[in-house]
Design an enzyme around this catalytic site. Structure first.
Site: not given
Ligand code: 8X3
Length: 254
Positions: A139, A152
């Site tokens: 990502s 995340y």
């Molecule tokens: C998703 C992109 O910007 O929501 O992997 O982290 S973000």
């Protein structure tokens, strides 16, 4: 003369979003695609659609965090040329000061250890194929951070460095390691999961953004990278919608 049997591609998290779109694209590219995810109903529906269209697919229920299940899946697989580690996701938007460690643990389990489980289990078959590709879906959150993204972002930074480490460690073997790093992608579930089912908050992520990426935009890049000649390794492919210049800078029409 009979035509050669199709090469096998395994896609994790194939029940929706980028995973389902990638399964479609790889099937269209001529791969025998093994669709895996926890939710078999959705996999069966996708498999029926692809079979109807004349493609070769199989379905296997799989929770990538269950190592015993992953090992059993690998043992039952006849061969594997491409592995797309797509299963993953974000939970919550709390700050580092307030986040629940359980959410961080879940994100690490799915995004990092799930990818590790499947990659470790399939590496012998991938290597034995003589010409293989491992795709890691990271990502733009694996390359830079933002407030409220901590858990995340940490997990996706993990995926990013593991892609780099794996590429070093496999050097000399016939296995490419490709990292795909999407930015803002509008799928039915990603933001909904992040906002714990709050559909309004999930929808607000895309408010005013003319054209967020679609799952198929990402799948298209996966299929492109995977179908380059074997000696070409696309190390890292970052893609964002034109309206997004960085994790922070998103053009929104009023
Ligand atoms: C998703 C992109 O910007 O929501 O992997 O982290 S973000």
């Amino acid at each position: 003369m009979s035509s050669p049997s199709p090469r096998t591609a395994v896609v994790t998290g194939a029940s929706s979003g980028i995973g389902a779109a990638t399964a479609r694209r790889l099937a269209e590219a001529g791969f025998h695609v093994v669709l895996t995810a926890r939710r078999t109903e959705r996999l069966e529906a996708l498999a029926a659609e692809l079979t109807e269209a004349g493609h070769s697919v199989a379905v296997h229920a799989l929770d990538v965090t269950d190592r015993a299940a992953v090992d059993a899946f690998a043992a039952a697989l006849a061969e594997c040329h491409v592995l797309v580690n797509n299963a993953g996701g974000a939970i919550g938007t709390e700050t580092v000061a307030t986040a629940d460690p359980a959410d961080w643990r879940t994100m690490y389990e799915v995004n990092v250890l799930g990818m590790l489980n499947v990659t470790q289990a399939l590496l012998p078959a991938l290597t034995a194929s003589g010409d293989a590709t491992v795709v890691l879906m990271s990502s733009t959150a694996g390359l830079a951070t933002y407030e409220g993204g901590g858990g995340y972002v940490a997990a996706k930074h993990g995926v990013h460095v593991i892609a780099e480490t794996l590429r070093l460690e496999l050097n000399g073997l016939p296995v490419r390691v490709i990292e795909i790093a999407p930015g803002m992608v509008k799928t039915e579930e990603f933001a909904l999961t992040r906002f714990r089912g709050d559909a309004d908050r999930a929808a607000s992520v895309y408010t005013g953004v003319a054209e967020p990426l679609t799952a198929d935009d990402v799948a298209d890049t996966v299929a492109w990278a995977v179908t380059r000649p074997s000696h070409v390794n696309v190390d890292l492919l970052v893609l964002r919608p034109r309206a997004q210049a960085s994790n922070y800078k998103v053009h929104r029409e009023q």
